[in-house]
Design an enzyme around this catalytic site. Sequence first.
Site, PDB file in Angstrom:
ATOM      1  N   ARG A 338      11.807-141.287 -34.011  1.00 29.51           N
ATOM      2  CA  ARG A 338      11.838-140.445 -35.211  1.00 29.51           C
ATOM      3  C   ARG A 338      13.113-140.744 -35.984  1.00 29.51           C
ATOM      4  NH1 ARG A 338      10.802-133.934 -35.393  1.00 29.51           N
ATOM      5  NH2 ARG A 338      12.638-133.864 -34.030  1.00 29.51           N
ATOM      6  N   ASP A 629      16.262-126.264 -31.773  1.00 19.78           N
ATOM      7  CA  ASP A 629      16.774-127.407 -32.515  1.00 19.78           C
ATOM      8  C   ASP A 629      16.934-126.963 -33.961  1.00 19.78           C
ATOM      9  OD1 ASP A 629      14.257-127.515 -33.672  1.00 19.78           O
ATOM     10  OD2 ASP A 629      13.756-129.502 -32.922  1.00 19.78           O
TER      11      ASP A 629
END
Length: 724
Positions: A338, A629
């Site tokens: 990612r 996160d």
Amino acid sequence: MDRVEKHDLKIDAGLHRFLVDEAMPGTGIDPEHFFAALSALVHDLAPKNRALLARRDELQAKLDAWYREHGAPVDLDAYQAFLKEIGYLLPEGPDFSVSTANVDAEIATIAGPQLVVPVMNARYALNAANARWGSLYDALYGTDAIPDADGGTRGRSYNPARGAKVIAWARDFLDASVPLAAGRWSDVGGLAIDGTALSLTLTNGTKTTLRNPAQFAGYSGSAEAPSQIVLRQNNLHVVIVLDATTPIGQADPAGISDIILESAITTIMDCEDSVAAVDAEDKVVVYRNWLGLMKGDLAEEVAKGGRTFTRKLNADRVFTRPNGETLTLPGRALMLVRNVGHLMTNPAILDRDGREVPEGLMDAMVTALIALHDIGANGRRANSRAGSMYVVKPKMHGPEEVAFACEIFSHVEAALGLPENTIKMGIMDEERRTTVNLKECIRAARDRVVFINTGFLDRTGDEIHTSMEAGPMIRKGDMKQAAWIGAYENWNVDIGLECGLSGRAQIGKGMWAMPDLMAAMLEQKIAHPKAGANTAWVPSPTAATLHATHYHRVDVAEVQAGLGSRPRARLADILSVPVAARPNWTEEEIQRELDNNAQGILGYVVRWVDEGVGCSKVPDINNVGLMEDRATLRISAQHMANWLHHGIVSKVQIVETMKRMAEIVDRQNAGDPSYVPMAGRLEQSIAFQAALDLVLKGREQPNGYTEPVLHRRRLELKAKQRAS
């Protein structure tokens, strides 16, 4: 900071050294060619990147003005007309099917769990890559998947009563997944290979075989006394380990010592939301670990139970097929990477005008350069046997931004000598403008797309920020029951199937964020494959093994075939704004909401800013460990900012709550020797000030993103540490 000047770029010397001395050797790429191509990429595409970000701000300003005048939309036709008029909601083109080629089976046809892991942490990255296989016995025994009741408690030493419960659960699983022609797996007393078939002897002496003999895929050892039996269900493998010399195998009538499940089929190595990479020093850590994964030589010294050993990537698993030929099964999850989105820049490289380069351009070029060790002319082909690179692209707003990502990838492919469309794209459907235009987003990447995924956490953050001016939002815990979110989840599957993703790409679902609550996950997360998702995110290798059992019970390809005929989810539901109809909460309810949000924000931000940890298991207000996160941070910060803006709470109340919660977070981290408490030094605590910024300046943040504040404050702390 020392810099090396190359082709109008000023590159941090440490990053330059890494690229030239470590990343490029073995790729066939000449350093001068690379830096010339990187400069062309930056100077050609950075202006377009900035223009797309300006377009985001322009649309947000128009939305803010509309909401200030009208409030939450009541007349949805008028609201949709407005969204079309400003170019937020785009016309939908004719039907089409994606045409992505050279896609590995792990993405195209095998349904199973997906891990997301911060690639900055070598140990986590190795564990995740190696999580392709996991012990079902260990996953059950070591978690709350097996209750502690009736003598089944977990202790320091092995508890046979708990072990018996584990074995019973696992045998029931085998009965459901690979049933016998007669009898049950709990009655099996022996296994052998008879010609090309698996022969099982029950404890009463009866011989039996599998109800579906084709489920027998292979074995190791001799035919008379195999050491491992490989079975298959829904493209997933199960390895039954036979070893009567172990305590577990010795006590088992058939000598079965473990059951190993194919678990994390794919793993996203994350350079984005789960890492804290703010400068060249950090980016080199990110890129070096990705390099080790692509070259296959990443290793980490691990101390466990008083001994030290080296953890490295697992080899493939080799068995004998029933017909005597060799069966090789991948030893590692297929790795995607990612990259960051289009928003942030990074001081690692400056352009000809002294501006920081867009970090997404840097990530694309460097991670692809490194991937040449796997897919280049002399590549290992150990990750992608199909010769593709898989890049997950997050936080894109609408088809223009997806098309821009494709343009970046085309530039990179040309620079590195890769055939067009070698770099595949995973589209995170986590921003509202992407959701409502999803079909056109997929069309923009129709030759590259291998993955669409609902990221409901970021998507909720964007929902709040987009409609910030519409009114006070419902409580965070009520958001999952809001009309828009169910429609959004179904819409993603519906559009994906309409665009021909079934059998070609992943349609994914979001994270189970409670890594300690595995019994609840086993009960609830089966909803993801039942909803037509052929992958879903899990927080740990153990969770991957347990979630894999769901894909044995649910044939996702069959589910998708059945869903193809249902009517598409309603756009009107997706566009409904989750504003509280009657914001008449009690003072206690309001304070509890504030406490919960503030505690989550501080618990995450303090480790991000002070320690550079981008993904944490943070105890919530009830001491339940939650994976946090930047996506979870975005929701909490935007929710508090929304309530502040609409007068549900005051600035004084927010600051007082933050101060109180800082003391709780300090207590929760008391066992961490590297932790620096916030309480008693709130003015000096850069982390505490960052948390305040995220809320008190939440409305000003671009699309409600947390990165600008976090990066600025982490850089401030690093500068302070260097100065001292």
